[in-house]
Design a protein around this motif. Structure first.
Motif, PDB file in Angstrom:
ATOM      1  N   ALA A  84       8.674  -9.170   3.110  1.00  0.00           N
ATOM      2  CA  ALA A  84       7.262  -8.891   2.828  1.00  0.00           C
ATOM      3  C   ALA A  84       7.113  -7.761   1.815  1.00  0.00           C
ATOM      4  N   VAL A  85       7.944  -6.717   1.948  1.00  0.00           N
ATOM      5  CA  VAL A  85       7.891  -5.623   0.966  1.00  0.00           C
ATOM      6  C   VAL A  85       8.250  -6.150  -0.415  1.00  0.00           C
ATOM      7  N   ASP A  86       9.288  -6.945  -0.502  1.00  0.00           N
ATOM      8  CA  ASP A  86       9.660  -7.517  -1.796  1.00  0.00           C
ATOM      9  C   ASP A  86       8.530  -8.378  -2.364  1.00  0.00           C
ATOM     10  N   ALA A  87       7.829  -9.086  -1.485  1.00  0.00           N
ATOM     11  CA  ALA A  87       6.740  -9.961  -1.929  1.00  0.00           C
ATOM     12  C   ALA A  87       5.573  -9.161  -2.511  1.00  0.00           C
ATOM     13  N   ILE A  88       5.211  -8.046  -1.878  1.00  0.00           N
ATOM     14  CA  ILE A  88       4.078  -7.274  -2.414  1.00  0.00           C
ATOM     15  C   ILE A  88       4.474  -6.497  -3.671  1.00  0.00           C
ATOM     16  N   ILE A  89       5.752  -6.186  -3.819  1.00  0.00           N
ATOM     17  CA  ILE A  89       6.212  -5.593  -5.080  1.00  0.00           C
ATOM     18  C   ILE A  89       6.071  -6.634  -6.193  1.00  0.00           C
ATOM     19  N   LYS A  90       6.459  -7.854  -5.893  1.00  0.00           N
ATOM     20  CA  LYS A  90       6.432  -8.918  -6.892  1.00  0.00           C
ATOM     21  C   LYS A  90       5.010  -9.307  -7.285  1.00  0.00           C
ATOM     22  N   ASP A  91       4.076  -9.353  -6.315  1.00  0.00           N
ATOM     23  CA  ASP A  91       2.720  -9.811  -6.646  1.00  0.00           C
ATOM     24  C   ASP A  91       1.810  -8.706  -7.193  1.00  0.00           C
ATOM     25  N   GLY A  92       2.326  -7.460  -7.244  1.00  0.00           N
ATOM     26  CA  GLY A  92       1.562  -6.382  -7.849  1.00  0.00           C
ATOM     27  C   GLY A  92       0.702  -5.571  -6.898  1.00  0.00           C
ATOM     28  N   SER A  93       0.527  -6.037  -5.663  1.00  0.00           N
ATOM     29  CA  SER A  93      -0.331  -5.305  -4.722  1.00  0.00           C
ATOM     30  C   SER A  93       0.288  -3.969  -4.321  1.00  0.00           C
ATOM     31  N   TYR A  94       1.605  -3.897  -4.308  1.00  0.00           N
ATOM     32  CA  TYR A  94       2.318  -2.647  -4.011  1.00  0.00           C
ATOM     33  C   TYR A  94       1.965  -1.560  -5.027  1.00  0.00           C
ATOM     34  N   GLN A  95       2.068  -1.908  -6.314  1.00  0.00           N
ATOM     35  CA  GLN A  95       1.779  -0.930  -7.363  1.00  0.00           C
ATOM     36  C   GLN A  95       0.307  -0.517  -7.350  1.00  0.00           C
ATOM     37  N   LYS A  96      -0.584  -1.429  -7.032  1.00  0.00           N
ATOM     38  CA  LYS A  96      -2.006  -1.105  -6.969  1.00  0.00           C
ATOM     39  C   LYS A  96      -2.281  -0.042  -5.914  1.00  0.00           C
ATOM     40  N   VAL A  97      -1.600  -0.143  -4.782  1.00  0.00           N
ATOM     41  CA  VAL A  97      -1.771   0.850  -3.722  1.00  0.00           C
ATOM     42  C   VAL A  97      -1.280   2.215  -4.188  1.00  0.00           C
ATOM     43  N   LEU A  98      -0.106   2.257  -4.792  1.00  0.00           N
ATOM     44  CA  LEU A  98       0.437   3.534  -5.270  1.00  0.00           C
ATOM     45  C   LEU A  98      -0.455   4.141  -6.345  1.00  0.00           C
ATOM     46  N   ASP A  99      -0.982   3.311  -7.234  1.00  0.00           N
ATOM     47  CA  ASP A  99      -1.882   3.803  -8.275  1.00  0.00           C
ATOM     48  C   ASP A  99      -3.153   4.387  -7.663  1.00  0.00           C
ATOM     49  N   LYS A 100      -3.675   3.722  -6.659  1.00  0.00           N
ATOM     50  CA  LYS A 100      -4.902   4.177  -5.999  1.00  0.00           C
ATOM     51  C   LYS A 100      -4.753   5.584  -5.445  1.00  0.00           C
ATOM     52  N   TRP A 101      -3.583   5.904  -4.882  1.00  0.00           N
ATOM     53  CA  TRP A 101      -3.378   7.174  -4.198  1.00  0.00           C
ATOM     54  C   TRP A 101      -2.587   8.186  -5.040  1.00  0.00           C
ATOM     55  N   GLY A 102      -2.313   7.867  -6.289  1.00  0.00           N
ATOM     56  CA  GLY A 102      -1.588   8.801  -7.146  1.00  0.00           C
ATOM     57  C   GLY A 102      -0.156   9.018  -6.712  1.00  0.00           C
ATOM     58  N   ALA A 103       0.461   7.970  -6.145  1.00  0.00           N
ATOM     59  CA  ALA A 103       1.815   8.077  -5.608  1.00  0.00           C
ATOM     60  C   ALA A 103       2.810   7.244  -6.398  1.00  0.00           C
TER      61      ALA A 103
END
Length: 320
Positions: A287-306
């Motif tokens: 699941a972690v690999d999947a959200i990295i691939k679909d871009g939702s992971y990066q969106k979360v990090l961008d939202k929180w400045g992480a």
């Protein structure tokens, strides 16, 4: 998170403000994926979930039937997890929501003591712990900081990278430039973290070099450590880099603290699971690999400045 039951080992609202909410909320429960169906377990429900969530069928039957994954956290690590308007928010809850869309279940967060999270996972109180917990061999094997067996070890699914940071009162009145400058000074830290271990290691280096040891003041929660630094009772505090950075930006409008030097001893944060729960562990990695691939992971990090903690691929027990 850099020491013991973790990081730790070893985080948008101000963590200063979070303490009041935590004290009131205690065992606050927050749903991370509120748009998912709860409970159930009938074949038609499972079939519907499997059709909309790619990884639902790979979950343990117990999780499928419950419709949720119970998560233990210590919600005072903005931007990773903190309490805002009575809700647990941050990088970890938002990542859990994204994971829930892959898995077809909700993630239910409960805030408690940091140094009790691993024990709570192994006792079955939580399915996982997600709380800026540093993945290291010590925790994987259930050892204390001297290598003595404490209890059951745990498995990690690594999803983020962070190092240790030194933060001081704004203006840096004691001229601290890094952890090596803390010999003979007082440092405040949360008990059971990897950065408490980092201070102990540095204190030994101080005495080995014929300098005074660090006076380490360990507190039940990190907000107490922050207060100690802010009052001038401690020369510095030690925390995860993204947490310290967020603290320096937001506490008292950015006028309370500053981070000195660069982060060091960077290592992975991991989702904690019992070693008996390999089925859930493996699908969480997917699941972690999947959200990295679909871009939702990066969106979360961008939202929180992480963004500095982003990884390219999940790992199991990747910590050293």
């Amino acid at each position: 998170m850099t020491a013991s039951s973790t990081r730790r080992t070893t985080a948008a609202k101000s963590r200063i403000a979070a303490v009041g909410a935590i004290a009131v909320a205690g065992a606050l429960i927050l749903t991370g994926c509120g748009d998912q169906t709860e409970g159930g377990g009938g074949s038609s429900t499972e079939s519907a979930k499997a059709n909309t969530a790619p990884l639902f069928s790979k979950l343990p039957k117990k999780i499928q039937d419950a419709g949720e994954i119970k998560v233990g956290t210590n919600a005072e690590y903005a931007p990773m997890e903190s309490v805002e308007n009575g809700k647990i928010v941050g990088v970890d809850p938002d990542l859990a929501e994204a994971l829930g869309k892959q898995l077809g279940v909700k993630f239910t967060f409960t805030s408690g003591s940091f140094d009790g999270l691993i024990t709570a996972v192994n006792s079955g109180r939580y399915d996982i712990a997600m709380s800026s917990i540093t993945d290291n061999k010590q925790r994987q094997e259930g050892l204390d900081d001297k290598g003595k067996k404490l209890g059951e070890g745990v498995d990690f699914v690594d999803y983020f990278v962070a190092g240790t940071a030194i933060y001081v009162k704004k203006g840096n009145p004691e001229g601290v430039k890094g952890i090596e400058d803390l010999c003979g000074k007082t440092a405040a830290v949360q008990r059971g973290t990897t950065y408490e271990t980092a201070l102990k290691d540095q204190s030994k280096k101080c005495t080995d070099a014929k300098k005074k040891a660090i006076d380490i003041e360990s507190f039940e929660n990190d907000t107490e450590a922050q207060t100690r630094v802010k009052s001038g009772g401690a020369a510095a505090g030690v925390n995860d880099y993204p947490v310290a950075l967020d603290l320096s930006r937001k506490a008292d409008g950015g006028n309370a603290f500053e981070v000195v030097g660069e982060q060091y001893d960077a290592g992975p944060f991991g989702i904690v699971l019992s070693k008996k729960n390999t089925e859930l562990r493996d699908v969480l990695k997917e699941a972690v690999d999947a959200i990295i691939k679909d871009g939702s992971y990066q969106k979360v990090l961008d939202k929180w400045g992480a963004q500095s903690g982003a990884i390219d691929k999940a790992a199991i027990n990747g910590g050293k």
